[in-house]
Design an enzyme around this catalytic site. Structure first.
Site, PDB file in Angstrom:
ATOM      1  N   ARG A  41       0.826  -1.217   0.000  1.00  0.00           N
ATOM      2  CA  ARG A  41       0.000   0.000   0.000  1.00  0.00           C
ATOM      3  C   ARG A  41       0.857   1.263   0.000  1.00  0.00           C
ATOM      4  O   ARG A  41       0.419   2.314   0.472  1.00  0.00           O
ATOM      5  CB  ARG A  41      -0.977   0.009   1.174  1.00  0.00           C
ATOM      6  N   ARG A  45      -3.365   6.037   0.000  1.00  0.00           N
ATOM      7  CA  ARG A  45      -3.997   7.135   0.706  1.00  0.00           C
ATOM      8  C   ARG A  45      -3.077   7.921   1.627  1.00  0.00           C
ATOM      9  O   ARG A  45      -3.448   8.994   2.087  1.00  0.00           O
ATOM     10  CB  ARG A  45      -5.186   6.596   1.519  1.00  0.00           C
ATOM     11  N   ARG A  54      -6.548  11.100  -7.539  1.00  0.00           N
ATOM     12  CA  ARG A  54      -7.698  10.216  -7.434  1.00  0.00           C
ATOM     13  C   ARG A  54      -8.998  10.974  -7.146  1.00  0.00           C
ATOM     14  O   ARG A  54     -10.077  10.371  -7.133  1.00  0.00           O
ATOM     15  CB  ARG A  54      -7.492   9.216  -6.283  1.00  0.00           C
ATOM     16  N   ASP A  90      -6.352  -3.482  -7.531  1.00  0.00           N
ATOM     17  CA  ASP A  90      -7.068  -4.051  -6.396  1.00  0.00           C
ATOM     18  C   ASP A  90      -7.271  -5.533  -6.679  1.00  0.00           C
ATOM     19  O   ASP A  90      -7.392  -5.939  -7.850  1.00  0.00           O
ATOM     20  CB  ASP A  90      -8.415  -3.364  -6.191  1.00  0.00           C
ATOM     21  N   TYR A 165     -14.584 -12.976  -0.245  1.00  0.00           N
ATOM     22  CA  TYR A 165     -15.375 -11.825  -0.678  1.00  0.00           C
ATOM     23  C   TYR A 165     -16.601 -12.268  -1.471  1.00  0.00           C
ATOM     24  O   TYR A 165     -17.711 -11.751  -1.287  1.00  0.00           O
ATOM     25  CB  TYR A 165     -14.528 -10.883  -1.531  1.00  0.00           C
TER      26      TYR A 165
END
Length: 358
Positions: A41, A45, A54, A90, A165
């Site tokens: 990561r 962010r 983004r 992702d 998921y």
């Protein structure tokens, strides 16, 4: 076939530029000029430049814009001077590409409109083709041109985590539906994971053939399983993925969270490098994994919120535990947290490079 046993004629695209990088040398368990560093990561962010580019763009859409993917992937390389880039994407991208109705909801994560829980649902999981993810090929072509001698890590979600998921319909704390299917209908579960292994293998092949120098298989939720369940119900699918890309000769990394009890089995699944989270010291992890594997890890990402002196002291502990390993890639024991100060990451990279320089 390990990354140390690449046969003639199977050089990957752009391999001559990256082959002697510190990162790939460590993955191959060869002497390095310094301990290589990258962060899961790292493109995300925690970076103000990431938030800027983004802005207003949904996550899945951002993964399908080659120019944007290229820019985001390069941002931490420019800022932190890490030893490898990781492709910005992702783990649910290949599922979206084959037509699964899902979205990534801010603050929640991947949400699947119609969970997969019956044999008839398997028909929705068709084969993945390179044309389905043409934007990945395009973006990696752009990236390898920009990165030069800096390796690019491709990645994919492991079959168990993708299944969790799909079966749960989104993130889950206890994986009730997933485990109910695994225990209650083992043949359907095996067929589901086998289908996901095919999709994951195809996705990794696209990335390697486009120019990725290594690949990482993320099994984010597999730490929820006991070792016997992992060996019986998950490991065969992971083995299938690693075997599918073995002939390319690129290093294969395997990582999961809370997998201290599974480290040996994860190594057996076929990885060249086993990722270790912060819960198990690297010297103990090496004992559990056994010889013939490099290790990746494993500073607690929360340490980065402390003082620079505390970060250096904890980094020293990681490096001390790594002494004598066959190969070591310095990483956080999970990934960069959203509110991590980017300057702390830059200082950490410089500290590890300086401390371990030969």
């Amino acid at each position: 076939m390990s990354a140390n046993e690449r046969p003639e004629g199977q050089q990957t695209k752009h391999q001559p530029q990256t082959y002697d990088s510190a990162f790939l040398k460590a993955c191959r368990r060869e002497p390095v000029p310094h301990t290589p560093v990258w962060f899961m990561r790292q493109a995300g962010r925690s970076l103000p430049e990431y938030l800027k580019v983004r802005e207003g763009i949904p996550m899945l859409e951002s993964c399908m814009r080659p120019e944007l993917v290229t820019e985001i992937t390069l941002q931490p390389v420019r800022r932190h001077k890490v030893d490898a880039a990781i492709y910005f994407s992702d783990i649910v991208v290949p599922l979206k590409a084959i037509g699964i109705d899902l979205d990534i909801k801010p603050g929640v994560g991947p949400v699947v409109a119609d969970p997969i829980r019956t044999r008839a649902d398997l028909d929705r999981l068709r084969d993945l083709t390179p044309e389905d993810v043409h934007y990945v090929t395009e973006a990696i072509g752009m990236l390898t041109g920009e990165l030069g001698a800096t390796p690019l890590i491709g990645f994919a979600g492991a079959p168990f985590t993708l299944a969790s998921y799909l079966v749960e319909g989104g993130p889950s704390r206890n994986h009730e539906h997933t485990k109910a299917l695994m225990y209650g209908d083992p043949q359907l579960w095996a067929d589901l994971l086998d289908r996901l292994a095919e999709i994951t293998s195809a996705f990794l092949k696209v990335q390697i053939e486009a120019g990725a120098s290594a690949v990482q298989l993320f099994d984010s939720w597999v730490g929820a399983l006991a070792p016997a369940d992992y060996r019986r119900s998950v490991m065969p699918a992971s083995v299938k993925v690693f075997d599918a890309v073995a002939s390319y000769g690129v290093p294969r990394i395997h990582f999961g969270v809370g997998t201290g009890e599974l480290l040996g089995l994860m190594g057996e699944a076929g990885a060249d490098v086993v990722g270790v989270d912060w819960r198990v010291p690297l010297d103990e992890a090496a004992r559990r994994v056994g010889p013939g594997k490099a290790l990746q890890g494993n500073l607690d990402p929360a340490v980065l919120f402390s003082t620079p002196e505390a970060v250096e002291a904890k980094a020293d502990e990681v490096l001390a535990a790594a002494k004598g390993l066959e190969g070591h890639v310095f990483n956080l024991g999970h990934g960069v947290l959203p509110t991590t100060n980017p300057e702390a990451l830059t200082r950490l990279v410089d500290y590890v490079h300086t401390k371990t320089a030969v």
